[in-house]
Write a protein that holds these residues in place. Structure first.
Motif, mmCIF file in Angstrom:
data_model
loop_
_atom_site.group_PDB
_atom_site.id
_atom_site.type_symbol
_atom_site.label_atom_id
_atom_site.label_comp_id
_atom_site.label_asym_id
_atom_site.label_seq_id
_atom_site.Cartn_x
_atom_site.Cartn_y
_atom_site.Cartn_z
ATOM 1 N N THR A 47 0.904 -1.203 0.114
ATOM 2 C CA THR A 47 0.124 0.162 0.045
ATOM 3 C C THR A 47 0.929 1.250 0.124
ATOM 4 O OG1 THR A 47 -1.917 -1.198 1.256
ATOM 5 C CG2 THR A 47 -1.880 1.163 1.093
ATOM 6 N N PRO A 48 1.029 1.914 -1.158
ATOM 7 C CA PRO A 48 1.943 2.989 -1.219
ATOM 8 C C PRO A 48 1.592 4.262 -0.468
ATOM 9 C CG PRO A 48 0.834 2.788 -3.204
ATOM 10 C CD PRO A 48 0.505 1.602 -2.546
ATOM 11 N N THR A 49 2.620 4.860 0.317
ATOM 12 C CA THR A 49 2.476 6.145 0.740
ATOM 13 C C THR A 49 2.867 7.345 0.174
ATOM 14 O OG1 THR A 49 2.410 4.988 3.119
ATOM 15 C CG2 THR A 49 2.800 7.432 3.196
ATOM 16 N N ASP A 50 4.085 7.157 -0.536
ATOM 17 C CA ASP A 50 4.603 7.988 -1.288
ATOM 18 C C ASP A 50 5.538 7.450 -2.225
ATOM 19 O OD1 ASP A 50 5.763 10.590 -2.243
ATOM 20 O OD2 ASP A 50 7.530 10.405 -0.947
ATOM 21 N N THR A 51 5.423 7.387 -3.545
ATOM 22 C CA THR A 51 6.180 6.916 -4.621
ATOM 23 C C THR A 51 7.359 7.591 -5.177
ATOM 24 O OG1 THR A 51 4.658 7.445 -6.466
ATOM 25 C CG2 THR A 51 4.429 5.223 -5.255
ATOM 26 N N ASN A 52 7.527 9.125 -4.555
ATOM 27 C CA ASN A 52 8.380 9.765 -5.189
ATOM 28 C C ASN A 52 10.014 9.372 -4.833
ATOM 29 O OD1 ASN A 52 9.408 12.190 -6.493
ATOM 30 N ND2 ASN A 52 9.461 13.342 -4.440
ATOM 31 N N GLY A 53 10.766 9.394 -5.581
ATOM 32 C CA GLY A 53 11.882 8.787 -5.468
ATOM 33 C C GLY A 53 12.244 7.417 -5.506
ATOM 34 N N ALA A 54 11.174 6.529 -5.710
ATOM 35 C CA ALA A 54 11.304 5.280 -5.732
ATOM 36 C C ALA A 54 12.226 4.678 -6.618
ATOM 37 C CB ALA A 54 9.896 4.503 -6.037
ATOM 38 N N ARG A 93 6.503 4.471 3.100
ATOM 39 C CA ARG A 93 6.897 5.386 3.823
ATOM 40 C C ARG A 93 6.763 6.784 3.416
ATOM 41 N NH1 ARG A 93 12.385 3.103 6.293
ATOM 42 N NH2 ARG A 93 11.545 1.000 6.980
ATOM 43 N N ASP A 94 6.609 7.770 4.366
ATOM 44 C CA ASP A 94 6.515 9.051 4.155
ATOM 45 C C ASP A 94 7.712 9.830 3.474
ATOM 46 O OD1 ASP A 94 4.126 9.552 5.725
ATOM 47 O OD2 ASP A 94 4.983 9.839 7.228
ATOM 48 N N LYS A 95 7.544 10.950 2.802
ATOM 49 C CA LYS A 95 8.679 11.591 2.056
ATOM 50 C C LYS A 95 9.738 11.837 2.995
ATOM 51 C CE LYS A 95 5.280 13.831 -0.969
ATOM 52 N NZ LYS A 95 4.859 15.262 -1.440
ATOM 53 N N GLY A 96 10.946 12.048 2.320
ATOM 54 C CA GLY A 96 12.042 12.607 3.124
ATOM 55 C C GLY A 96 13.320 11.744 3.047
ATOM 56 N N TRP A 97 14.442 12.216 2.941
ATOM 57 C CA TRP A 97 15.587 11.155 3.234
ATOM 58 C C TRP A 97 15.866 10.490 4.405
ATOM 59 C CZ3 TRP A 97 18.072 10.258 -0.882
ATOM 60 C CH2 TRP A 97 18.141 11.230 -2.083
ATOM 61 N N GLU A 98 14.962 11.042 5.709
ATOM 62 C CA GLU A 98 15.078 10.181 6.725
ATOM 63 C C GLU A 98 14.110 9.114 7.126
ATOM 64 O OE1 GLU A 98 11.941 13.478 7.175
ATOM 65 O OE2 GLU A 98 13.932 13.471 6.570
#
Length: 101
Positions: free
Chosen positions: A38-45, A80-85
């Motif tokens: 279940t995707p939360t954020d696909t940006n950067g995948a 997971r949520d956005k961000g490098w962390e």
């Protein structure tokens, strides 16, 4: 000059998001499905996939093992949520692979 797709030492791949990826090696196409998540954020995948693939190759794994590792890393990142962390670490990727094998 011989095309890259026909060079026996080359591996050529394309990522397909939720549909996984396709890789060509020695004129054979190999399909690697992505686990259902279940995707939360696909940006950067895609960036995570390519980085994990390169890391796995650098650690001496085969290209097929590296695709599996990269697929797991990118899939886990998407939950997971956005961000490098929120990027997964190696142990988290390995645990994800075990849970989705």
């Amino acid at each position: 000059a011989m095309g890259a797709a026909h060079d026996p030492s080359r591996v050529i791949g394309v990522t397909l998001g939720e549909r996984g990826s396709l890789f060509c090696h020695q004129s054979q196409i190999h399909a690697f499905p992505a686990p259902r998540i279940t995707p939360t954020d696909t940006n950067g995948a895609g960036d995570v996939f390519h980085g994990a693939y390169a890391l796995s190759l650098a650690r001496g794994h085969s290209w097929m093992q590296s695709v599996a590792y990269a697929t797991a890393a990118a899939s886990l990142k998407c939950t997971r949520d956005k961000g490098w962390e929120h990027l997964p670490d190696h142990d988290e990727v390995v645990a994800f692979m075990k849970a989705h094998s």
